[in-house]
Design a protein around this motif. Sequence first.
Motif, mmCIF file in Angstrom:
data_model
loop_
_atom_site.group_PDB
_atom_site.id
_atom_site.type_symbol
_atom_site.label_atom_id
_atom_site.label_comp_id
_atom_site.label_asym_id
_atom_site.label_seq_id
_atom_site.Cartn_x
_atom_site.Cartn_y
_atom_site.Cartn_z
ATOM 1 N N HIS A 135 0.748 -1.223 -0.081
ATOM 2 C CA HIS A 135 -0.041 0.019 0.018
ATOM 3 C C HIS A 135 0.955 1.017 -0.071
ATOM 4 O O HIS A 135 0.253 2.285 -0.698
ATOM 5 C CB HIS A 135 -0.845 0.022 1.326
ATOM 6 C CG HIS A 135 -2.025 -1.075 1.252
ATOM 7 N ND1 HIS A 135 -2.757 -1.562 2.368
ATOM 8 C CD2 HIS A 135 -2.194 -1.887 0.252
ATOM 9 C CE1 HIS A 135 -3.393 -2.577 1.865
ATOM 10 N NE2 HIS A 135 -3.317 -2.886 0.602
ATOM 11 N N ILE A 136 2.138 0.982 0.773
ATOM 12 C CA ILE A 136 2.728 2.384 0.952
ATOM 13 C C ILE A 136 3.292 2.438 -1.033
ATOM 14 O O ILE A 136 3.382 3.566 -1.276
ATOM 15 C CB ILE A 136 4.157 2.002 1.788
ATOM 16 C CG1 ILE A 136 3.627 2.227 3.097
ATOM 17 C CG2 ILE A 136 5.232 3.298 1.159
ATOM 18 C CD1 ILE A 136 4.861 1.698 4.061
ATOM 19 N N GLY A 137 3.723 1.444 -1.583
ATOM 20 C CA GLY A 137 4.390 1.714 -2.971
ATOM 21 C C GLY A 137 2.986 2.041 -3.820
ATOM 22 O O GLY A 137 3.154 2.988 -4.599
ATOM 23 N N ARG A 138 1.981 1.497 -3.545
ATOM 24 C CA ARG A 138 0.827 1.977 -4.585
ATOM 25 C C ARG A 138 0.312 3.215 -4.189
ATOM 26 O O ARG A 138 0.165 3.874 -5.062
ATOM 27 C CB ARG A 138 -0.624 0.816 -3.976
ATOM 28 C CG ARG A 138 -1.557 1.246 -4.796
ATOM 29 C CD ARG A 138 -2.926 0.409 -4.063
ATOM 30 N NE ARG A 138 -3.884 0.622 -4.763
ATOM 31 C CZ ARG A 138 -4.611 -0.297 -5.455
ATOM 32 N NH1 ARG A 138 -3.952 -1.247 -5.825
ATOM 33 N NH2 ARG A 138 -5.775 -0.016 -5.898
ATOM 34 N N SER A 139 0.669 3.890 -3.154
ATOM 35 C CA SER A 139 0.316 5.324 -2.771
ATOM 36 C C SER A 139 1.314 6.280 -3.287
ATOM 37 O O SER A 139 1.116 7.437 -3.195
ATOM 38 C CB SER A 139 0.276 5.565 -1.351
ATOM 39 O OG SER A 139 -0.685 4.620 -0.869
ATOM 40 N N GLY A 140 2.501 5.964 -3.780
ATOM 41 C CA GLY A 140 3.473 6.676 -4.224
ATOM 42 C C GLY A 140 4.206 7.514 -3.321
ATOM 43 O O GLY A 140 4.927 8.402 -3.643
#
Length: 391
Positions: free
Chosen positions: A114-119
């Motif tokens: 989710h951290i990666g998905r959120s940029g």
Amino acid sequence: MTIGTAERRARLGRRHLLAPATGAPGSVAGVVGVADALVALHATDPASVVLAVLARSGADVPTVERVLHDERALVRMLSMRRTVWVVALDVAPVVQAACTLDVAAVQRRRLVEHIGRSGVTDEPAAWLADVEASTLKALLERGEATAVELVADEPRLRTRLAVPPDDTAQNMTSRAMLLLSADGHIVRGRPLGGWTSTQYRWSPVSAWWPDGMPELEQGAARTELARRWLTVFGPAPVADLKWWTGWTMARTRAALAALGAVPVDLDGVPGVVLPHDVEPVPDPGPWVALLPALDPTPMGWQDRAWFLGPHKAALFDRSGNIGPTVWCDGRIVGGWAHRADGTVALRLLEDVGSEATAAVHAAAERLAARIGDVRVTPRFRTPLERELVAS
């Protein structure tokens, strides 16, 4: 070999410290003994911990609070089925290795995703590890802190994440704290309010274990947890152990095989029991009890027909959480609720006879007196509990 329902109910009364002469004393050791006797106390609703101990011991509320927060003889931790439990210190390393480490691994993968998905960053795993290290450093310096205080020390805890499936924006604070606790670095300590509060201060794990929580091999820990569970909840279907722990069926069967668990017939339902635990226990005699919402006894099995009867609709919410229950001789016979005026309201859902009915009402009066000025509302409301409060 057959172990019938009557025998299972007799074991429940004795081993769950509910029958006469089985309860624990009101001392620190008695409170710890209740938690140990039940393997773990369900703590999603903090009031359940206190009320479960009161139902099985001579302890009062201040003693339970002292054991939890001053003596630190019990610890609150995330474990089986990603649920919060209170366990004795010698049990904590067992559930940590048997269940919590797997929960932590799953939650870490999801949070990193989710951290990666959120940029937020191109290296979410390393970024998260840095935030965790900074947060832990701040907590060690403070000694004890709320999540709000730690956010002031480490503002990245406030990072907003896009959470699937609809990319709802959420702060990562609670998820980061969950990971630090599940990995054995921090512990939920004293509540911000009274004993019914769901908000806690955080402490480093060294406040409970100066040298850190002992580390156990996971396979051995699963075997030990299965042994403890079968001692308290056995005989039982294999699926009940799988559900209670949150394990795969393969891991469940491996732990039972290591114990040499013996197949038994539970009045037509296949189950298992420890090899040295096949003899019947003495009849515990008549007993009644008022158990709180999410009490570890009814939440110890997935298949509850042998003690629940036809009362599920009245006593459970839609997510499978049980409300406050009235017990008689090893089966659920009604429910109760704590009203605003401090009284404990009852409803018996079946005829238990005049003596048992009188005993139930006397138990309700004693419970109201022991709770005192606090008003207990279950975190998960059930149909009968709502009706009793409103009537």
